[in-house]
Design a protein around this motif. Structure first.
Motif, PDB file in Angstrom:
ATOM      1  N   ALA A 229      34.853   8.016  99.577  1.00  0.00           N
ATOM      2  CA  ALA A 229      35.671   7.093  99.945  1.00  0.00           C
ATOM      3  C   ALA A 229      37.029   7.605  99.308  1.00  0.00           C
ATOM      4  N   PRO A 230      38.350   7.267 100.045  1.00  0.00           N
ATOM      5  CA  PRO A 230      39.537   7.569  99.221  1.00  0.00           C
ATOM      6  C   PRO A 230      39.765   7.177  97.906  1.00  0.00           C
ATOM      7  N   GLU A 231      39.342   5.960  97.598  1.00  0.00           N
ATOM      8  CA  GLU A 231      39.449   5.296  96.313  1.00  0.00           C
ATOM      9  C   GLU A 231      38.696   6.523  95.314  1.00  0.00           C
ATOM     10  N   VAL A 232      37.523   6.598  95.593  1.00  0.00           N
ATOM     11  CA  VAL A 232      36.859   7.558  94.778  1.00  0.00           C
ATOM     12  C   VAL A 232      37.429   8.973  94.620  1.00  0.00           C
ATOM     13  N   ALA A 233      37.780   9.630  95.711  1.00  0.00           N
ATOM     14  CA  ALA A 233      38.479  10.886  95.740  1.00  0.00           C
ATOM     15  C   ALA A 233      39.601  10.621  94.644  1.00  0.00           C
ATOM     16  N   GLU A 234      40.462   9.550  94.679  1.00  0.00           N
ATOM     17  CA  GLU A 234      41.534   9.516  94.118  1.00  0.00           C
ATOM     18  C   GLU A 234      41.030   9.564  92.153  1.00  0.00           C
ATOM     19  N   LEU A 235      39.909   8.833  92.034  1.00  0.00           N
ATOM     20  CA  LEU A 235      39.325   8.736  90.680  1.00  0.00           C
ATOM     21  C   LEU A 235      38.959  10.183  90.238  1.00  0.00           C
TER      22      LEU A 235
ATOM     23  N   VAL B   2      29.133  11.461  86.364  1.00  0.00           N
ATOM     24  CA  VAL B   2      29.713  11.061  85.084  1.00  0.00           C
ATOM     25  C   VAL B   2      30.140  12.328  84.291  1.00  0.00           C
ATOM     26  N   GLN B   3      29.179  13.086  84.127  1.00  0.00           N
ATOM     27  CA  GLN B   3      29.372  14.205  83.441  1.00  0.00           C
ATOM     28  C   GLN B   3      30.310  15.303  83.715  1.00  0.00           C
ATOM     29  N   ALA B   4      30.266  15.208  85.266  1.00  0.00           N
ATOM     30  CA  ALA B   4      31.419  16.078  86.165  1.00  0.00           C
ATOM     31  C   ALA B   4      32.605  15.650  85.613  1.00  0.00           C
ATOM     32  N   LEU B   5      33.094  14.449  85.510  1.00  0.00           N
ATOM     33  CA  LEU B   5      34.207  13.907  85.326  1.00  0.00           C
ATOM     34  C   LEU B   5      34.593  14.067  83.985  1.00  0.00           C
ATOM     35  N   ILE B   6      33.731  13.786  83.091  1.00  0.00           N
ATOM     36  CA  ILE B   6      34.191  13.861  81.394  1.00  0.00           C
ATOM     37  C   ILE B   6      33.969  15.127  80.821  1.00  0.00           C
ATOM     38  N   ASP B   7      33.253  16.169  81.433  1.00  0.00           N
ATOM     39  CA  ASP B   7      33.287  17.516  80.808  1.00  0.00           C
ATOM     40  C   ASP B   7      34.204  18.373  81.039  1.00  0.00           C
ATOM     41  N   ASP B   8      35.159  18.807  80.361  1.00  0.00           N
ATOM     42  CA  ASP B   8      36.159  19.842  80.775  1.00  0.00           C
ATOM     43  C   ASP B   8      35.552  21.256  80.999  1.00  0.00           C
ATOM     44  N   ARG B   9      34.610  21.643  80.900  1.00  0.00           N
ATOM     45  CA  ARG B   9      33.775  22.715  81.152  1.00  0.00           C
ATOM     46  C   ARG B   9      33.304  22.872  82.847  1.00  0.00           C
ATOM     47  N   LEU B  10      33.356  21.603  83.359  1.00  0.00           N
ATOM     48  CA  LEU B  10      32.918  21.649  84.648  1.00  0.00           C
ATOM     49  C   LEU B  10      33.881  21.320  85.759  1.00  0.00           C
ATOM     50  N   SER B  11      33.831  22.141  86.739  1.00  0.00           N
ATOM     51  CA  SER B  11      34.921  21.559  87.974  1.00  0.00           C
ATOM     52  C   SER B  11      33.926  21.111  89.166  1.00  0.00           C
ATOM     53  N   PRO B  12      34.468  19.794  89.348  1.00  0.00           N
ATOM     54  CA  PRO B  12      33.602  19.057  90.534  1.00  0.00           C
ATOM     55  C   PRO B  12      34.201  19.417  91.711  1.00  0.00           C
ATOM     56  N   GLY B  13      33.200  19.834  92.616  1.00  0.00           N
ATOM     57  CA  GLY B  13      33.534  20.297  94.268  1.00  0.00           C
ATOM     58  C   GLY B  13      33.891  18.950  94.747  1.00  0.00           C
ATOM     59  N   LEU B  14      34.591  18.738  95.629  1.00  0.00           N
ATOM     60  CA  LEU B  14      34.805  17.424  96.571  1.00  0.00           C
ATOM     61  C   LEU B  14      35.018  17.774  97.978  1.00  0.00           C
ATOM     62  N   ILE B  15      34.324  17.062  98.780  1.00  0.00           N
ATOM     63  CA  ILE B  15      34.322  17.265 100.174  1.00  0.00           C
ATOM     64  C   ILE B  15      35.242  16.038 100.645  1.00  0.00           C
ATOM     65  N   LEU B  16      36.502  16.348 100.983  1.00  0.00           N
ATOM     66  CA  LEU B  16      37.577  15.239 101.065  1.00  0.00           C
ATOM     67  C   LEU B  16      37.931  15.444 102.645  1.00  0.00           C
ATOM     68  N   ASP B  17      36.724  14.667 103.179  1.00  0.00           N
ATOM     69  CA  ASP B  17      36.957  14.418 104.912  1.00  0.00           C
ATOM     70  C   ASP B  17      37.071  12.863 105.042  1.00  0.00           C
ATOM     71  N   LEU B  18      37.148  12.127 103.879  1.00  0.00           N
ATOM     72  CA  LEU B  18      37.240  10.779 103.847  1.00  0.00           C
ATOM     73  C   LEU B  18      36.055  10.078 104.559  1.00  0.00           C
ATOM     74  N   HIS B  19      35.037  10.879 104.637  1.00  0.00           N
ATOM     75  CA  HIS B  19      33.656  10.230 104.924  1.00  0.00           C
ATOM     76  C   HIS B  19      32.734  10.419 103.900  1.00  0.00           C
ATOM     77  N   HIS B  20      32.550  11.613 103.495  1.00  0.00           N
ATOM     78  CA  HIS B  20      31.652  11.953 102.254  1.00  0.00           C
ATOM     79  C   HIS B  20      31.908  11.264 100.919  1.00  0.00           C
TER      80      HIS B  20
END
Length: 386
Positions: free
Chosen positions: A256-262, A236-254
């Motif tokens: 879900a596609p819908e969450v990656a889009e979020l 939650v904090q990663a998504l709302i805090d402009d100071r934080l950059s969320p790393g994302l493993i976009l292999d479609l396994h780690h």
């Protein structure tokens, strides 16, 4: 003085003071390994390389590579390092952080010393930007594939020992551990990027880490507290805090596609695509190692430990970019997440963009967004193209 000229049907460009965008057509002129000109249209000169399809993009920057092509970076010998550095351009990656997962502090320090000694002898290839230490200052409750026996608090002496080689550029830690916020401050003052990860922290504890200097969250949603309407966590904090950059493993396994889009929608302009690649990446199904522990690469899906825990990935970063675009993410935003955003986070504004003055690190992504050719400092290290 030779000034190679590359033209492309479609190209990513980051004009000074302007957002990254796609131009069609576009061109780049390189002088002494640096981009001298970059713009829209076709110059009145015969190009040295003309890319008739696909997309010319900045070289990809991966901040989390545990291993690749059969080699685990933490204990790879010089031949292993040479293989990874010379072959990563096949995936479009022109700069990366080899990642050492949890081990005793003394073992990690020794691995850092070995890396420091062998780096000068490596061949031309993907740039080594430093080392990412993912642990040992992680939560036992969110350890993932890490060995719980070696998890510990970030004592000042341990931090000092790990910083001695000067190679550490990124540290993933759990901010709820004793002494963690002081460690965040110390690391930040030393010019090290701090990322919250493998953490059981609340959103408030994650905010406190950002207040202390943390600027990233390691593989969002994986091995961390998530989204709950009454008990918000790291994600939650990663998504709302402009100071934080969320790393994302976009292999479609780690994730879900819908969450990656979020993630891309909620953290627009802050997402960092990473592979978290293990030694099994780029290899056939079989048994490999991650941090000295055996992992199995199946026919489909990510590598696994014997207990079924996901252990890194077999993802290529060009594939991650293609997956993002396949989800409907804007092309410029998807490429930025694997180029400009990670480069800026790691303090390398000369990388990850096509603009005058930047290093001529480039990748030609084919129609399927797979790397067809890769240049580092204007030197083609992989692929075809005239």
């Amino acid at each position: 003085m030779a000034s190679p000229l590359i033209t492309a049907r479609r190209m990513i460009i980051t004009p000074a003071g302007s957002p990254t965008r796609v131009v069609s057509p576009g061109y780049v002129r390189v002088v002494d390994g640096v981009i001298a000109e970059a713009g829209e249209g076709r110059p009145n000169a015969t190009p040295d390389a003309d890319l008739p399809d696909g997309l010319l993009a900045p070289g990809l920057v991966d901040l989390q590579v545990n291993g690749f092509f059969g080699h685990d970076m933490v204990d790879a010998d010089e031949a292993g390092w040479r293989t990874v550095v010379s072959r990563l351009p096949e995936t479009g990656v022109t700069a990366f952080l080899p990642t050492f997962i949890t081990a005793p502090v003394g073992t990690q320090a020794a691995a850092l010393q070995r890396a420091r000694d062998l780096l000068p002898g490596l061949p031309d290839g993907t740039r080594v930007l430093g080392v990412h230490l993912e642990g040992p200052f992680l939560s036992e409750k969110r350890k993932g594939a890490h060995n719980a026996e070696y998890l510990t608090d970030p004592a000042p002496g341990a931090i000092k020992t790990l910083l001695e080689t000067g190679l550490v550029k990124l540290v993933t830690l759990a901010p709820e551990r004793d002494g963690a916020l002081d460690a965040v401050r110390t690391l930040t003052e030393a010019g090290v990027l701090v990322s919250v990860g493998h953490s059981d922290a609340t959103a408030a504890q994650t905010k406190a880490a950002a207040d202390a200097g943390a600027r990233m969250v390691t593989h969002i949603f994986n091995a961390q507290t998530g989204v709950h309407h009454r008990d918000p966590g790291v994600a939650v904090q990663a998504l709302i805090d402009d100071r934080l950059s969320p790393g994302l493993i976009l292999d479609l396994h780690h994730v879900a596609p819908e969450v990656a889009e979020l993630v891309f929608r909620a953290a627009a302009g802050r997402v960092v695509l990473v592979t978290d690649a293990a030694a099994s990446a780029g290899m056939p199904p079989g048994t490999y190692e991650l941090g000295g522990e055996p992992i199995t690469m199946p026919e489909q899906g990510p590598p696994l430990r014997a207990d079924g825990t996901i252990a890194g990935s077999g993802l290529r970063l060009d594939e991650a970019v293609g997956n993002a675009i396949g989800l409907g993410i804007d092309t410029a935003a998807a490429v930025d997440a694997a180029t400009r955003v990670p480069a800026d986070l790691i303090g390398r504004p000369d990388l990850g963009r096509i603009t005058p003055g930047a290093a001529a690190d480039l990748v030609w992504l084919g129609p399927g967004h797979r790397a067809l050719a890769t240049w580092v400092n204007g030197q083609k290290l992989f692929g075809g193209g005239s």
